[in-house]
Write an enzyme that holds these catalytic residues in place. Structure first.
Site, mmCIF file in Angstrom:
data_model
loop_
_atom_site.group_PDB
_atom_site.id
_atom_site.type_symbol
_atom_site.label_atom_id
_atom_site.label_comp_id
_atom_site.label_asym_id
_atom_site.label_seq_id
_atom_site.Cartn_x
_atom_site.Cartn_y
_atom_site.Cartn_z
ATOM 1 N N HIS A 168 0.825 -1.200 0.000
ATOM 2 C CA HIS A 168 0.000 0.000 0.000
ATOM 3 C C HIS A 168 0.865 1.258 0.000
ATOM 4 O O HIS A 168 1.959 1.270 0.548
ATOM 5 C CB HIS A 168 -0.911 0.017 1.234
ATOM 6 N N LYS A 202 4.868 7.009 6.783
ATOM 7 C CA LYS A 202 4.384 6.128 7.844
ATOM 8 C C LYS A 202 5.538 5.778 8.771
ATOM 9 O O LYS A 202 6.663 5.605 8.323
ATOM 10 C CB LYS A 202 3.843 4.818 7.264
ATOM 11 N N TYR A 209 0.348 2.130 12.908
ATOM 12 C CA TYR A 209 0.794 3.063 11.882
ATOM 13 C C TYR A 209 0.640 4.484 12.411
ATOM 14 O O TYR A 209 -0.472 4.897 12.739
ATOM 15 C CB TYR A 209 -0.086 2.987 10.630
ATOM 16 N N ASP A 246 -6.557 -6.628 -2.128
ATOM 17 C CA ASP A 246 -5.129 -6.846 -2.369
ATOM 18 C C ASP A 246 -4.906 -7.909 -3.441
ATOM 19 O O ASP A 246 -4.008 -7.786 -4.269
ATOM 20 C CB ASP A 246 -4.409 -7.230 -1.079
#
Length: 191
Positions: free
Chosen positions: A62, A72, A132, A169
């Site tokens: 991602h 991130k 995250y 995904d």
């Protein structure tokens, strides 16, 4: 905290200095001014997310379109993960380069993922939980999904049985298709 740059330029692994005693241990997870010093740019948290996964769940790859972009800072807060970052910045001399890190709750290790770099992980334990810390809030429609089993990327996930993937995904395009569609960030060399 010790920062080590990974094979993907601009991505770092942070290893905390743990202070153990008879009660357990203590360590700093994030000091934004130190991360900003290492990366050469500000990191101001805007959103914090958690993802809980059962063993052999594969999440990713991602990223987020630029703009708005999204850096991130990720860590495992329960269980264990095989974490992978991959350079998806079009024009990067390191395009397709990846770095693999083993993250566990006990180690406290974190990975900094800069804008334009893809991220994913394989849960190595049941109830594996990743945190995250994000530089931007979620903006609908800006998520970039790359198939984590893209044969051109050939990422070393290390699973021994077919992983559990979300339908999103599993149906995600390859990195080449995403690049051809103009979805990926462009490499910005540091001057």
């Amino acid at each position: 905290m010790r920062f080590t740059e990974l094979a993907v330029p601009g991505a770092y692994v942070a290893t905390p200095r743990q202070i153990p005693d008879e009660r357990g241990s203590f360590f700093e997870l994030l000091r934004t001014e130190e991360l900003s010093r290492v990366t050469g740019g500000p990191f101001e948290p805007r959103q914090v997310n958690f993802s809980v996964s059962r063993r052999n769940t594969l999440r990713g790859i991602h990223s987020v379109t630029v703009p708005p972009g999204q850096a991130k800072y990720v860590t495992c807060v329960r269980g264990a993960l095989r974490d992978i970052v991959v350079d998806l910045r079009v024009g990067s001399p390191h395009y397709g380069t990846y770095a693999v890190n083993h993250l566990t709750a006990e180690s406290g290790r974190c990975v900094y993922v800069p804008e334009g770099v893809g991220h994913g992980f394989l849960a190595l334990t049941d109830d594996a939980t990743i945190c995250y810390i994000l530089s931007t809030s979620h903006v609908p429609g800006t998520q970039i999904d790359i198939n984590p089993l893209d044969p051109d990327l050939a990422l070393p996930w290390g699973f021994t049985e077919p992983p559990l993937l979300s339908p999103k995904d599993a149906a995600a395009p390859t990195a080449a298709a995403a690049a051809a569609a103009g979805l990926l960030a462009t490499w910005q060399p540091v001057s």
